[in-house]
Scaffold this motif. Structure first.
Motif, mmCIF file in Angstrom:
data_model
loop_
_atom_site.group_PDB
_atom_site.id
_atom_site.type_symbol
_atom_site.label_atom_id
_atom_site.label_comp_id
_atom_site.label_asym_id
_atom_site.label_seq_id
_atom_site.Cartn_x
_atom_site.Cartn_y
_atom_site.Cartn_z
ATOM 1 N N SER A 40 0.824 -1.210 0.000
ATOM 2 C CA SER A 40 0.000 0.000 0.000
ATOM 3 C C SER A 40 0.859 1.261 0.000
ATOM 4 O O SER A 40 0.336 2.354 -0.185
ATOM 5 N N GLN A 41 2.154 1.074 0.218
ATOM 6 C CA GLN A 41 3.066 2.224 0.194
ATOM 7 C C GLN A 41 4.353 1.829 -0.519
ATOM 8 O O GLN A 41 4.936 0.787 -0.217
ATOM 9 N N ILE A 42 4.764 2.634 -1.469
ATOM 10 C CA ILE A 42 6.059 2.419 -2.114
ATOM 11 C C ILE A 42 6.855 3.710 -1.998
ATOM 12 O O ILE A 42 6.284 4.799 -1.905
ATOM 13 N N THR A 43 8.166 3.541 -1.991
ATOM 14 C CA THR A 43 9.051 4.702 -1.918
ATOM 15 C C THR A 43 9.891 4.733 -3.180
ATOM 16 O O THR A 43 10.492 3.724 -3.563
ATOM 17 N N ILE A 44 9.899 5.877 -3.823
ATOM 18 C CA ILE A 44 10.656 6.046 -5.059
ATOM 19 C C ILE A 44 11.610 7.234 -4.898
ATOM 20 O O ILE A 44 11.388 8.089 -4.044
ATOM 21 N N PRO A 45 12.649 7.271 -5.720
ATOM 22 C CA PRO A 45 13.604 8.391 -5.609
ATOM 23 C C PRO A 45 13.018 9.674 -6.203
ATOM 24 O O PRO A 45 12.262 9.630 -7.173
ATOM 25 N N ALA A 46 13.399 10.780 -5.606
ATOM 26 C CA ALA A 46 12.979 12.089 -6.114
ATOM 27 C C ALA A 46 13.640 12.375 -7.457
ATOM 28 O O ALA A 46 14.707 11.842 -7.771
ATOM 29 N N ASN A 47 12.951 13.141 -8.234
ATOM 30 C CA ASN A 47 13.478 13.636 -9.508
ATOM 31 C C ASN A 47 13.882 12.518 -10.467
ATOM 32 O O ASN A 47 14.853 12.655 -11.214
ATOM 33 N N PRO A 87 9.537 12.748 -13.324
ATOM 34 C CA PRO A 87 10.240 13.016 -12.075
ATOM 35 C C PRO A 87 9.404 13.909 -11.157
ATOM 36 O O PRO A 87 8.755 14.840 -11.612
ATOM 37 N N LEU A 88 9.429 13.543 -9.857
ATOM 38 C CA LEU A 88 8.630 14.248 -8.856
ATOM 39 C C LEU A 88 9.526 14.794 -7.747
ATOM 40 O O LEU A 88 10.528 14.178 -7.403
ATOM 41 N N PRO A 89 9.121 15.897 -7.154
ATOM 42 C CA PRO A 89 9.840 16.371 -5.969
ATOM 43 C C PRO A 89 9.470 15.510 -4.759
ATOM 44 O O PRO A 89 8.452 14.801 -4.773
ATOM 45 N N ALA A 90 10.286 15.558 -3.736
ATOM 46 C CA ALA A 90 10.001 14.803 -2.513
ATOM 47 C C ALA A 90 8.607 15.157 -2.018
ATOM 48 O O ALA A 90 8.175 16.307 -2.082
ATOM 49 N N GLY A 91 7.906 14.115 -1.527
ATOM 50 C CA GLY A 91 6.555 14.356 -1.046
ATOM 51 C C GLY A 91 5.762 13.071 -0.945
ATOM 52 O O GLY A 91 6.304 11.972 -1.072
ATOM 53 N N ILE A 107 -0.130 4.884 -1.273
ATOM 54 C CA ILE A 107 0.658 6.116 -1.210
ATOM 55 C C ILE A 107 2.002 5.883 -1.889
ATOM 56 O O ILE A 107 2.648 4.847 -1.675
ATOM 57 N N VAL A 108 2.419 6.839 -2.676
ATOM 58 C CA VAL A 108 3.771 6.862 -3.217
ATOM 59 C C VAL A 108 4.537 7.909 -2.415
ATOM 60 O O VAL A 108 4.145 9.073 -2.376
ATOM 61 N N ILE A 109 5.586 7.452 -1.757
ATOM 62 C CA ILE A 109 6.462 8.368 -1.025
ATOM 63 C C ILE A 109 7.665 8.655 -1.913
ATOM 64 O O ILE A 109 8.344 7.728 -2.361
ATOM 65 N N VAL A 110 7.908 9.902 -2.158
ATOM 66 C CA VAL A 110 9.061 10.300 -2.975
ATOM 67 C C VAL A 110 10.094 10.899 -2.029
ATOM 68 O O VAL A 110 9.806 11.873 -1.322
ATOM 69 N N GLU A 111 11.277 10.264 -2.014
ATOM 70 C CA GLU A 111 12.344 10.703 -1.113
ATOM 71 C C GLU A 111 13.591 11.070 -1.905
ATOM 72 O O GLU A 111 13.823 10.548 -2.992
ATOM 73 N N ASP A 112 14.385 11.895 -1.295
ATOM 74 C CA ASP A 112 15.603 12.343 -1.954
ATOM 75 C C ASP A 112 16.653 11.251 -2.098
ATOM 76 O O ASP A 112 17.460 11.296 -2.997
ATOM 77 N N SER A 113 16.643 10.203 -1.199
ATOM 78 C CA SER A 113 17.700 9.202 -1.305
ATOM 79 C C SER A 113 17.192 7.767 -1.254
ATOM 80 O O SER A 113 17.415 7.006 -2.167
ATOM 81 N N ASN A 114 16.527 7.317 -0.186
ATOM 82 C CA ASN A 114 16.171 5.907 0.001
ATOM 83 C C ASN A 114 15.101 5.435 -0.970
ATOM 84 O O ASN A 114 14.170 6.145 -1.252
#
Length: 116
Positions: A40-47, A87-91, A107-114
């Motif tokens: 239900s939640q994935i994390t992808i890199p920013a930009n 590409p998306l900004p962190a958020g 939810i898609v979590i966009v993070e700068d690194s992880n």
């Protein structure tokens, strides 16, 4: 002259092949089963442009929908749907299934690194 032309062709093909590998977008898989997205939640890199592959394992049609991501995609029963995002900004970006919005949410979590 022939040898120089051969070197140029080999170099061009090598650069094209290397660029093709590097430019392939990251892929993330989401499964829809019993009208629930997993994970239900994935994390992808920013930009970074990424590909979401949504596997609809239900016997009913669903529409992946997200106002935050500005995307919608009809996914037929027991089929896959592919969506490019970024590409998306962190958020934090929510999505849901249009036909089962109470259970099909994510939810898609966009993070700068992880990235997971």
């Amino acid at each position: 002259m022939q040898a120089r032309l051969t070197k140029i062709i080999v170099l061009s093909v090598s650069l094209w092949a290397a660029f093709s590998v590097w430019s392939k977008p990251l892929e993330f898989h989401i499964t829809l089963k019993d009208h629930v997205f997993t994970p239900s939640q994935i994390t992808i890199p920013a930009n970074t442009k990424v590909k979401l592959i949504i596997h609809n394992e239900d016997d009913s049609i669903e529409e992946f929908d997200s106002f935050d991501l500005n995307r919608e995609k009809v996914i037929f029963p027991n089929k896959k749907g592919r969506i490019f995002i970024g590409p998306l900004p962190a958020g934090r970006y929510e999505y849901f299934g249009e036909y089962f919005p109470k259970t099909a949410r994510g939810i898609v979590i966009v993070e700068d690194s992880n990235v997971n």
